[in-house]
Design an enzyme around this catalytic site. Structure first.
Site, mmCIF file in Angstrom:
data_model
loop_
_atom_site.group_PDB
_atom_site.id
_atom_site.type_symbol
_atom_site.label_atom_id
_atom_site.label_comp_id
_atom_site.label_asym_id
_atom_site.label_seq_id
_atom_site.Cartn_x
_atom_site.Cartn_y
_atom_site.Cartn_z
ATOM 1 N N ARG A 87 34.518 38.147 36.153
ATOM 2 C CA ARG A 87 33.333 38.006 35.295
ATOM 3 C C ARG A 87 33.398 38.993 34.125
ATOM 4 O O ARG A 87 32.755 38.800 33.113
ATOM 5 C CB ARG A 87 32.058 38.317 36.097
ATOM 6 C CG ARG A 87 31.666 37.267 37.098
ATOM 7 C CD ARG A 87 30.547 37.762 38.021
ATOM 8 N NE ARG A 87 29.296 38.085 37.354
ATOM 9 C CZ ARG A 87 28.308 37.229 37.150
ATOM 10 N NH1 ARG A 87 28.426 35.990 37.554
ATOM 11 N NH2 ARG A 87 27.199 37.608 36.567
ATOM 12 N N ARG A 119 39.296 43.834 26.858
ATOM 13 C CA ARG A 119 39.540 43.552 25.439
ATOM 14 C C ARG A 119 40.266 44.696 24.746
ATOM 15 O O ARG A 119 39.937 45.850 24.979
ATOM 16 C CB ARG A 119 38.219 43.406 24.693
ATOM 17 C CG ARG A 119 37.348 42.315 25.160
ATOM 18 C CD ARG A 119 36.340 42.024 24.056
ATOM 19 N NE ARG A 119 35.332 41.142 24.580
ATOM 20 C CZ ARG A 119 34.105 41.525 24.888
ATOM 21 N NH1 ARG A 119 33.731 42.773 24.705
ATOM 22 N NH2 ARG A 119 33.259 40.656 25.387
ATOM 23 N N ARG A 128 23.071 39.505 49.719
ATOM 24 C CA ARG A 128 22.754 40.858 49.268
ATOM 25 C C ARG A 128 21.377 40.802 48.648
ATOM 26 O O ARG A 128 20.990 39.808 48.015
ATOM 27 C CB ARG A 128 23.756 41.344 48.220
ATOM 28 C CG ARG A 128 25.123 41.587 48.761
ATOM 29 C CD ARG A 128 25.169 42.673 49.793
ATOM 30 N NE ARG A 128 25.048 44.010 49.216
ATOM 31 C CZ ARG A 128 24.975 45.112 49.964
ATOM 32 N NH1 ARG A 128 24.950 45.031 51.298
ATOM 33 N NH2 ARG A 128 24.899 46.296 49.385
ATOM 34 N N ARG A 149 22.370 50.831 39.187
ATOM 35 C CA ARG A 149 22.145 50.955 37.739
ATOM 36 C C ARG A 149 20.712 51.326 37.448
ATOM 37 O O ARG A 149 19.840 51.187 38.308
ATOM 38 C CB ARG A 149 22.558 49.688 36.996
ATOM 39 C CG ARG A 149 22.052 48.404 37.604
ATOM 40 C CD ARG A 149 22.762 47.186 36.975
ATOM 41 N NE ARG A 149 22.451 45.991 37.750
ATOM 42 C CZ ARG A 149 23.029 44.811 37.597
ATOM 43 N NH1 ARG A 149 23.949 44.638 36.693
ATOM 44 N NH2 ARG A 149 22.691 43.783 38.346
ATOM 45 N N GLU A 174 18.011 50.475 40.422
ATOM 46 C CA GLU A 174 18.319 49.283 41.217
ATOM 47 C C GLU A 174 19.159 49.674 42.435
ATOM 48 O O GLU A 174 20.208 50.295 42.284
ATOM 49 C CB GLU A 174 19.069 48.284 40.335
ATOM 50 C CG GLU A 174 19.462 47.004 41.049
ATOM 51 C CD GLU A 174 20.036 45.952 40.100
ATOM 52 O OE1 GLU A 174 19.695 45.947 38.906
ATOM 53 O OE2 GLU A 174 20.858 45.143 40.573
ATOM 54 N N TYR A 229 27.120 31.982 43.083
ATOM 55 C CA TYR A 229 26.780 33.095 42.196
ATOM 56 C C TYR A 229 26.620 32.561 40.772
ATOM 57 O O TYR A 229 27.470 32.767 39.915
ATOM 58 C CB TYR A 229 27.913 34.122 42.295
ATOM 59 C CG TYR A 229 27.698 35.474 41.645
ATOM 60 C CD1 TYR A 229 26.513 35.825 41.025
ATOM 61 C CD2 TYR A 229 28.729 36.408 41.666
ATOM 62 C CE1 TYR A 229 26.356 37.071 40.437
ATOM 63 C CE2 TYR A 229 28.585 37.655 41.087
ATOM 64 C CZ TYR A 229 27.398 37.975 40.471
ATOM 65 O OH TYR A 229 27.268 39.210 39.889
ATOM 66 N N ASP A 276 24.905 32.090 36.985
ATOM 67 C CA ASP A 276 24.071 32.689 35.944
ATOM 68 C C ASP A 276 23.014 31.663 35.542
ATOM 69 O O ASP A 276 23.056 30.508 35.980
ATOM 70 C CB ASP A 276 24.931 33.051 34.718
ATOM 71 C CG ASP A 276 25.865 34.217 35.009
ATOM 72 O OD1 ASP A 276 25.490 35.077 35.825
ATOM 73 O OD2 ASP A 276 26.961 34.264 34.427
#
Ligand code: UDP
Length: 363
Positions: A164, A168, A242, A273, A298, A346, A348
């Protein structure tokens, strides 16, 4: 997203539709709560991103989106690194200045893992990550974060999770490669309100208590977006999930961490996070015009009955069990199972909308 988008399409097709939610509000996990003038992502940060123009045009036709670009920062024992892995990260880690220098460094870092594979495909997240970015990044930015998030060793997790994240060789901190990205102006609740305009809704309504045995008396078709194992009364066993929980507080400062998302990648920090919600929708001077800020830590934990299911655990046992449940689901007459929980995938947000837009409503 699945339920609300389906209801929107069904309504457009001239159908009558009732959307129920067991929570006291609609909108599933994109629901936001206003605190100190800030939209707080109550069920975790949601950033809309897609390369599909049809999906982007569709959501923007309901509510315009802002120019938010996700560019999280990782904190590892107080050292800050840009994400996703890009030239900024590489220069922070190794002092390299050019793509050529960075590539040479990464090749050196990956060499051992590639040799160990001896030509075969990476079999798990650890092998995948070590082959992709090498050991420094794996040990500082991936291993402990991933184990905190999933509660499992990186060797027991599937390789696709780490794919995911882009890698770069340009100075580009945009977390996503997608063409389009943003947050609905005015918040996600507006998007949900638009999707459900003219649709009957009921909140505080538990499907299993109120409709499980009787929905055929009120509807020709059911769209179920809850957990697939729960629908079948756990008859084949329980799927693992989870869950995430949040400790949210107001800070008396206009700008607490200078970014919407800071990941804490070492295991000595108990949360994964910290989200500072205002940065999703406030930019420039507007950040300072709003005197306070809301931050959420979190925490990721293993799901236990009574908690909310957030992420499917795509290991071998769970994938096999989910497949058996999907076979049962395929045999259910006039029931559509859709979304992360009902498909145990999973997803989005955008791919869910894309999927519903492609569905033909022939009820
Ligand atoms: N990940 C990581 N370090 C980070 C952020 C992400 O190792 O600082 C890995 C981790 O394995 C995670 C995966 O990348 O499960 C996907 O992260 P993403 O941010 O896409 O997860 P989500 O936002 O869906 O929780």
């Amino acid at each position: 997203m699945f339920g609300a988008t389906f209801a929107y399409k069904a309504k457009q097709a001239g159908k009558k539709c009732l959307v129920i939610d067991k929570r006291p509000h609609l909108g599933g996990n994109v629901y936001c709560e206003k605190t100190e003038g800030i939209n707080v992502h109550k069920y975790g940060a949601h950033i809309f991103h897609t390369s599909n123009k049809e999906v982007w045009d569709f959501v923007n036709s309901l509510v315009p989106f802002n120019r938010y670009t996700n560019s999280p920062v990782a904190n590892y024992h107080g050292e800050l690194y840009n994400l996703p892995f890009n030239m900024n990260t590489f220069s922070q880690l190794w002092g390299v200045r050019t793509p050529e220098e960075a590539k040479a460094k990464i090749d050196e870092q990956r060499a051992e893992a590639l040799a160990a594979l001896d030509g075969r495909e990476p079999a798990n997240l650890e092998e995948q990550a070590l082959c992709l970015v090498g050991k420094d990044i794996f040990y500082k930015l991936i291993k402990e974060y991933t184990e905190k998030q999933w509660g499992r060793d990186c060797k027991e997790l599937p390789a696709f999770i780490i794919k995911r994240l882009p890698v770069r060789f340009v100075f580009d901190n945009n977390y996503f490669n997608d063409l389009y990205q943003g947050i609905p102006i005015g918040g996600y609740n507006r998007l949900v309100e638009k999707l459900l305009e003219g649709v009957d809704t009921r909140v505080n309504c538990d499907f299993f208590v109120e409709y499980k045995d009787s929905w055929r008396e009120v509807a020709d078709q059911l769209v179920y977006t809850g957990p697939i194992d729960e629908y079948f009364g756990y008859q084949l066993g329980r799927l693992d999930w989870r869950t995430v929980t949040f400790k949210t507080r107001v800070e008396d400062t206009p700008n607490y961490q200078g970014n919407a998302v800071i990941n804490y990648t070492s295991h000595d920090v108990p949360y994964t996070r910290v989200i500072e919600h205002k940065h999703f929708e406030m930019f420039g001077q507007v950040v300072y015009d709003c005197p306070k800020t809301v931050v959420s830590e979190e925490y990721s934990t293993e799901y236990k009955p009574g908690m909310e299911q957030f992420y499917p655990v795509n290991d071998e046992r769970n994938n096999a069990l989910a497949e058996q449940y999907r076979e049962l689901a395929a045999k259910e007459n006039n029931v559509i199972f859709g979304g992360r929980l009902a498909e145990y995938k999973y997803y989005d947000m955008a791919p869910i909308i894309e999927k519903v837009l492609k569905m033909e409503i022939i009820l």
